[in-house]
Design a protein around this motif. Structure first.
Motif, PDB file in Angstrom:
ATOM      1  N   LEU A   4       3.075  11.419 -13.856  1.00 33.40           N
ATOM      2  CA  LEU A   4       1.634  11.599 -13.996  1.00 33.40           C
ATOM      3  C   LEU A   4       0.950  12.287 -12.812  1.00 33.40           C
ATOM      4  O   LEU A   4       0.126  13.167 -13.000  1.00 33.40           O
ATOM      5  N   LEU A   5       1.287  11.902 -11.607  1.00 30.34           N
ATOM      6  CA  LEU A   5       0.492  12.310 -10.451  1.00 30.34           C
ATOM      7  C   LEU A   5       0.705  13.758 -10.015  1.00 30.34           C
ATOM      8  O   LEU A   5      -0.183  14.354  -9.416  1.00 30.34           O
ATOM      9  N   ALA A   6       1.884  14.311 -10.273  1.00 28.31           N
ATOM     10  CA  ALA A   6       2.179  15.676  -9.831  1.00 28.31           C
ATOM     11  C   ALA A   6       2.757  16.485 -10.983  1.00 28.31           C
ATOM     12  O   ALA A   6       3.477  15.954 -11.833  1.00 28.31           O
ATOM     13  N   ASN A   7       2.445  17.754 -10.991  1.00 27.25           N
ATOM     14  CA  ASN A   7       3.015  18.689 -11.959  1.00 27.25           C
ATOM     15  C   ASN A   7       4.192  19.374 -11.267  1.00 27.25           C
ATOM     16  O   ASN A   7       3.979  20.211 -10.390  1.00 27.25           O
ATOM     17  N   PRO A   8       5.429  19.047 -11.634  1.00 25.78           N
ATOM     18  CA  PRO A   8       6.597  19.566 -10.906  1.00 25.78           C
ATOM     19  C   PRO A   8       6.753  21.084 -10.971  1.00 25.78           C
ATOM     20  O   PRO A   8       7.454  21.661 -10.143  1.00 25.78           O
ATOM     21  N   VAL A   9       6.083  21.728 -11.904  1.00 23.54           N
ATOM     22  CA  VAL A   9       6.140  23.186 -11.988  1.00 23.54           C
ATOM     23  C   VAL A   9       5.354  23.818 -10.835  1.00 23.54           C
ATOM     24  O   VAL A   9       5.705  24.876 -10.333  1.00 23.54           O
ATOM     25  N   MET A  10       4.294  23.120 -10.398  1.00 23.15           N
ATOM     26  CA  MET A  10       3.393  23.686  -9.395  1.00 23.15           C
ATOM     27  C   MET A  10       3.257  22.860  -8.122  1.00 23.15           C
ATOM     28  O   MET A  10       2.723  23.350  -7.129  1.00 23.15           O
ATOM     29  N   GLU A  11       3.719  21.598  -8.141  1.00 25.54           N
ATOM     30  CA  GLU A  11       3.453  20.696  -7.020  1.00 25.54           C
ATOM     31  C   GLU A  11       4.697  19.895  -6.647  1.00 25.54           C
ATOM     32  O   GLU A  11       5.600  19.705  -7.450  1.00 25.54           O
ATOM     33  N   TYR A  12       4.684  19.420  -5.402  1.00 25.88           N
ATOM     34  CA  TYR A  12       5.658  18.436  -4.957  1.00 25.88           C
ATOM     35  C   TYR A  12       4.900  17.244  -4.415  1.00 25.88           C
ATOM     36  O   TYR A  12       3.691  17.340  -4.165  1.00 25.88           O
ATOM     37  N   PHE A  13       5.576  16.114  -4.256  1.00 27.53           N
ATOM     38  CA  PHE A  13       4.882  14.948  -3.705  1.00 27.53           C
ATOM     39  C   PHE A  13       5.759  14.218  -2.704  1.00 27.53           C
ATOM     40  O   PHE A  13       6.979  14.322  -2.730  1.00 27.53           O
ATOM     41  N   GLU A  14       5.087  13.520  -1.801  1.00 19.76           N
ATOM     42  CA  GLU A  14       5.738  12.695  -0.781  1.00 19.76           C
ATOM     43  C   GLU A  14       5.142  11.302  -0.866  1.00 19.76           C
ATOM     44  O   GLU A  14       3.959  11.145  -1.165  1.00 19.76           O
ATOM     45  N   ILE A  15       5.966  10.298  -0.566  1.00 19.22           N
ATOM     46  CA  ILE A  15       5.528   8.902  -0.679  1.00 19.22           C
ATOM     47  C   ILE A  15       5.714   8.198   0.648  1.00 19.22           C
ATOM     48  O   ILE A  15       6.750   8.351   1.306  1.00 19.22           O
ATOM     49  N   ALA A  16       4.702   7.403   1.023  1.00 14.36           N
ATOM     50  CA  ALA A  16       4.791   6.544   2.204  1.00 14.36           C
ATOM     51  C   ALA A  16       4.398   5.138   1.770  1.00 14.36           C
ATOM     52  O   ALA A  16       3.334   4.938   1.165  1.00 14.36           O
ATOM     53  N   VAL A  17       5.243   4.169   2.068  1.00 11.05           N
ATOM     54  CA  VAL A  17       4.981   2.771   1.721  1.00 11.05           C
ATOM     55  C   VAL A  17       4.651   2.001   2.991  1.00 11.05           C
ATOM     56  O   VAL A  17       5.383   2.067   3.978  1.00 11.05           O
ATOM     57  N   SER A  20       0.865  -1.182   0.000  1.00 10.68           N
ATOM     58  CA  SER A  20       0.000   0.000   0.000  1.00 10.68           C
ATOM     59  C   SER A  20       0.897   1.224   0.000  1.00 10.68           C
ATOM     60  O   SER A  20       1.752   1.362   0.870  1.00 10.68           O
ATOM     61  N   VAL A  21       0.694   2.080  -0.985  1.00  7.92           N
ATOM     62  CA  VAL A  21       1.524   3.274  -1.117  1.00  7.92           C
ATOM     63  C   VAL A  21       0.620   4.496  -1.109  1.00  7.92           C
ATOM     64  O   VAL A  21      -0.371   4.549  -1.839  1.00  7.92           O
ATOM     65  N   GLN A  22       0.947   5.469  -0.284  1.00  8.18           N
ATOM     66  CA  GLN A  22       0.242   6.738  -0.240  1.00  8.18           C
ATOM     67  C   GLN A  22       1.118   7.794  -0.904  1.00  8.18           C
ATOM     68  O   GLN A  22       2.283   7.940  -0.544  1.00  8.18           O
ATOM     69  N   VAL A  23       0.559   8.496  -1.855  1.00  7.15           N
ATOM     70  CA  VAL A  23       1.265   9.600  -2.502  1.00  7.15           C
ATOM     71  C   VAL A  23       0.505  10.874  -2.137  1.00  7.15           C
ATOM     72  O   VAL A  23      -0.686  11.004  -2.440  1.00  7.15           O
ATOM     73  N   LYS A  24       1.180  11.778  -1.446  1.00  6.17           N
ATOM     74  CA  LYS A  24       0.579  13.061  -1.067  1.00  6.17           C
ATOM     75  C   LYS A  24       1.130  14.124  -2.007  1.00  6.17           C
ATOM     76  O   LYS A  24       2.333  14.319  -2.086  1.00  6.17           O
ATOM     77  N   VAL A  25       0.237  14.784  -2.735  1.00  8.34           N
ATOM     78  CA  VAL A  25       0.623  15.828  -3.690  1.00  8.34           C
ATOM     79  C   VAL A  25       0.131  17.167  -3.135  1.00  8.34           C
ATOM     80  O   VAL A  25      -1.049  17.311  -2.809  1.00  8.34           O
TER      81      VAL A  25
END
Length: 81
Positions: free
Chosen positions: A67-80, A4-9
């Motif tokens: 796909l999940l984040a637009n690097p120009v406007m967003e960052y993301f964090e991952i938790a496994v 199970s992976v959570q991606v927070k954008v």
């Protein structure tokens, strides 16, 4: 194995967050004045088939970048898990 992976954008801190500003205004209109900032993002839950947690993280990292984040406007964090 299935991980199970959570991606927070979230929007980059340097950028204006119009949704967050609207929610902030709404909270203040309701008399909730102890909140000093609101940022609105998205949480994406993935079920990843991988040989290890590290491999699952790499797959999620690739998905975030492509796909999940637009690097120009967003960052993301991952938790496994």
């Amino acid at each position: 194995m299935t991980f199970s992976v959570q991606v927070k954008v979230m929007p980059l801190k340097e950028l204006l967050d119009p949704q967050g500003k609207a929610v902030m205004s709404g909270l203040q209109s309701l008399g909730i004045r102890s909140v000093s900032d609101v940022r609105i993002g998205k949480s994406i839950a993935l079920q990843v088939e991988a040989g290890s947690a590290d491999e699952a993280r790499q797959i999620a990292e690739e998905a975030g970048k492509k796909l999940l984040a637009n690097p120009v406007m967003e960052y993301f964090e991952i938790a496994v898990n």
